[in-house]
Design an enzyme around this catalytic site. Structure first.
Site, short mmCIF file in Angstrom:
data_model
loop_
_atom_site.label_atom_id
_atom_site.label_comp_id
_atom_site.label_asym_id
_atom_site.label_seq_id
_atom_site.Cartn_x
_atom_site.Cartn_y
_atom_site.Cartn_z
N ASP A 598 -3.99 -26.43 38.36
CA ASP A 598 -3.22 -27.62 37.84
C ASP A 598 -1.87 -26.88 36.87
O ASP A 598 -2.08 -25.81 36.52
CB ASP A 598 -3.98 -28.54 37.02
N LEU A 599 -1.17 -27.65 36.77
CA LEU A 599 0.03 -27.18 35.91
C LEU A 599 -0.04 -27.63 34.56
O LEU A 599 -0.60 -28.51 34.11
CB LEU A 599 1.42 -28.02 36.44
N ASP A 641 -1.13 -33.31 39.01
CA ASP A 641 -0.80 -32.10 39.16
C ASP A 641 -1.87 -30.97 39.63
O ASP A 641 -1.97 -30.02 39.30
CB ASP A 641 -0.27 -31.71 37.52
#
Length: 734
Positions: A598-599, A641
């Protein structure tokens, strides 16, 4: 003694019965005189003045002449057909014998060359050994004018008698053909050997045989070539058929594929002759130098491994020789017919006089009567038909009045019935035509394809939709089979359903196929047309275009499996892909890695720059990850994300760790979004498995746990999940 004419013979009985002026006896009375006067006054119309005897003579004589001539013509026609058939059979048998001998002989020569090419001397021997072997072979196979071996570049290494040693033959057709496999070349004139071989009466011509040579290791060694002297074929012709041909003044020729004569009379060799479209046709006629010939052609077929060279054997014979017996028989038939016709003339004349005499007596009696209703006619002799005629004439007058009245009444009744039936039939036909027009208009304006196929799979009805869908007028397809109309591809799609419908079972199926340049999804129903006895007369078909519905279904299915923002597989497709990857890993035994990403700080991007900027960041992240992995690796977006990468066919977890580190560097490249610099980084949780017993849920959970561990370690790094069997053991992480 002069023979009396027919007119004199007819007048003789009257003269004999006339009273003599010197007899002194009284005359017969006035009635005979009146009758005689009536006969003298009657003059028949032009065209009816000949007596019945003459007519019978002419008719019978004509019938006899026609019968004799017809029999002669039939016999002559049959005899000619029989003679031509015998000539064709004889010529065809000679041609087939020659053809078979030629094919078997060529096959034997080809087999000999194949056997010689397998000798170890030619596969691995020296040029000197090959030269000695070729010289010995040519002693036993003197029909080969040249035998030789070349290297792979076309240079002659060894040849019988040393002919062409060292010469480059790479441009010769037999060498080039042997590069692709065993080669048999058509008859041709000598090119390189004409001046090296002994002179003979005919120019040297060869049939080429060539085979590729392999050494003992299976590597190309060169080419084994042999030139068969074409005098071999002339020898076969001389031994097999020349003696037979000479006795029948016939000759045999061999024609090449283009029609040129390659074997035959010396004045014809090299000339071209027209070949029939079907070389196996029964008979041809040829005109050669003013002479007409019967010609039969027999195509060669090859034999065994010898494929044949498209030659045609032509056997021909002058028509005058082939039909000599027929011409002799025709002359005999002509003379016999003349003799029979000459004998029939007096016989017909005598028989006609005998048949006409009773009718003449009856006609005189009728001429003396005023009405047919008078007393009965006198009985005449000769034959029964004359007596029956006199009685019938008496009854005719009595019944005629009754029949005329009856016929008038019946005629009036029939006219009325015919009039009413005609009106009723015209009305029924008009109603039927109107009904057919209405049904045709309805069928042509429905947006479906309607047709009727009979039990022989022939189209009997088509509506106008057929023109739109297939680009062909319905009238052009009526009467053709379904296979001829739609082609084998579309036919094979529908064949099982068609067989079921013709067996009496209603069918409903869907197909997707292209016709007239348009791809359509069709929903089709086949309804059997059952007769009263239960048999199937044909099939009614109804095809509906459901392309729009199917397109919507496919688009909905695509939307349900793909993330619309990034174009990546979504959670639904990810579950399927992960299950399939685990199954492949179990079968192959290779390692499978799952990277949960994930970001970092993605929420701040949405809060500060807005969701549009967040979408750009997500798209950029997806593009960078996809560019950094293999095409076989599957990147999916689960939600927000969160991304997951499926990596297959790994050997050790170290490979997965190296890929994770590579992804960290790929993602961190600078990015400007809506005028603001955005620093991208990601946290990655890595889990590896050989999928022996771990489920997809447990596998994903381990990767998720590793992701949380990476985030706990400060983000912007990756973490390797411990193996499923040792959950407490951790590996180093970046």
């Amino acid at each position: 003694m002069q023979t009396p004419t027919l007119a004199e013979a007819a007048a003789s009985p009257s003269a004999a019965s006339a009273p003599s002026s010197h007899s002194g006896r009284p005359g017969p009375g006035p009635a005979p005189d009146l009758a005689a006067a009536g006969e003298d006054r009657f003059v028949p119309e032009r065209g009816s003045r000949a007596s019945m005897g003459r007519w019978l003579t002419a008719v019978v004589l004509t019938a006899v002449a026609v019968a004799i001539l017809a029999s002669a013509v039939l016999i002559e026609t049959f005899a000619r057909a029989h003679a031509e058939r015998r000539a064709v059979q004889s010529l065809r048998q000679v041609g087939m014998d020659f053809r078979d001998a030629l094919d078997r002989g060529m096959a034997q020569q080809f087999k000999e060359v194949r056997v010689l090419a397998q000798l170890d001397t030619f596969r691995g021997g020296s040029p000197a050994d090959m030269r000695r072997a070729l010289d010995q072979i040519q002693i036993g196979f003197d029909h080969f004018a040249w035998l030789g071996v070349t290297d792979t570049q076309g240079k002659v290494l060894a040849a019988a008698g040393g002919l062409l040693d060292g010469v480059n033959v790479s441009q010769r057709p037999w060498f080039q053909g042997a590069q692709r496999g065993p080669f048999v070349g058509d008859v041709h004139a000598a090119v390189l050997l004409e001046r090296l071989l002994p002179r003979q009466s005919d120019p040297w011509r060869f049939v080429d045989f060539a085979l590729p040579l392999m050494d003992n290791n299976g590597q190309p060694r060169g080419v084994f070539g042999a030139h068969l002297s074409w005098s071999w074929a002339r020898q076969i012709k001389s031994e097999l058929i020349d003696s037979t041909m000479a006795s029948h003044q016939a000759d045999a020729l061999i024609l090449a594929r283009d029609g040129s004569v390659i074997l035959g009379p010396a004045n014809m060799e090299g000339k071209k002759m027209a070949l029939p479209d079907d070389p196996s046709s029964a008979l041809r006629r040829q005109m050669v130098e003013g002479n007409e010939y019967f010609a039969v052609t027999v195509p060669t077929q090859g034999y065994g491994s010898y494929p044949g060279l498209g030659w045609t054997v032509m056997v021909r014979q002058p028509v005058s020789i082939a039909l000599e017996d027929y011409y002799r028989l025709r002359r005999q038939i002509f003379y016999t017919a003349l003799i029979l016709l000459a004998l029939a003339v007096p016989l017909c004349w005598w028989q006609a006089r005998r048949l006409a005499q009773p009718l003449k007596q009856l006609s005189r009696a009728i001429a003396r009567r005023q009405h047919l209703t008078d007393e009965a006619l006198p009985q005449v002799g000769g034959y029964r038909e004359a007596a029956v005629l006199s009685h019938a004439l008496t009854e005719l007058a009595r019944r005629q009045a009754q029949q005329e009245a009856s016929l008038a009444q019946l005629h009036a009744s029939l006219e009325e019935r015919v009039r009413s039936r005609t009106l009723a039939l015209e009305d029924a036909m008009q109603r039927q035509e109107a009904s057919e027009r209405r049904l045709r208009t309805i069928a042509d304006n429905l947006p479906v394809l309607i047709s009727y196929i009979d039990a022989e799979q022939r189209l009997r009805f088509l509506n106008a939709t057929f023109r739109t869908w297939l680009g062909t007028e319905p009238e052009a397809a009526i009467g053709k089979t379904l296979l001829e109309t739609i082609g084998p591809v579309l036919y094979e799609q529908r064949l099982p359903a068609l067989k079921g419908a013709l067996a009496g079972v209603r069918q409903r199926f869907e197909t997707r196929s292209e016709s007239n340049g348009v791809m359509r999804d069709l929903l089709t129903e086949y309804v059997p047309d059952l007769r009263a006895d239960g048999t199937v007369a044909g099939v009614y078909t109804l095809s509906t275009d459901v392309t729009a519905f199917k397109q919507v279904e496919r688009e909905l299915d695509q939307l349900s499996r793909v993330d619309p923002l990034t174009g990546l597989p979504n959670r639904r497709q990810f579950d399927q892909r992960l299950s399939e990857a685990l199954a492949r890993a179990r079968r192959s035994g290779n390692m499978l890695a799952l990277m949960f990403m994930d970001l970092d700080h993605f929420k701040q991007v949405n809060d500060t720059l807005g969701h549009a900027a967040g979408d750009v960041v997500l798209q950029t992240f997806a593009a960078r990850v996809r560019a950094a992995v293999r095409e076989t690796d599957v990147l999916c977006r689960l939600a927000g994300d969160e991304f997951v990468l499926i990596v297959e066919n790994l050997k050790t977890p170290t490979e997965a760790g190296a890929l994770a580190q590579k992804l960290l560097g790929a993602v961190e490249a600078p990015l400007e979004v809506m005028g603001a610099d955005v620093h991208l980084s990601t946290s990655i949780g890595v889990a590896c498995t050989t999928a022996d017993s771990e489920s997809d849920v447990a596998f994903l959970a381990r990767a998720d746990d590793a992701l949380y561990a990476a985030k706990a370690s400060g983000r912007g790094c990756w973490h390797m999940a411990p193996p499923a069997a040792a959950a407490s053991t951790e590996t180093p992480w970046g």
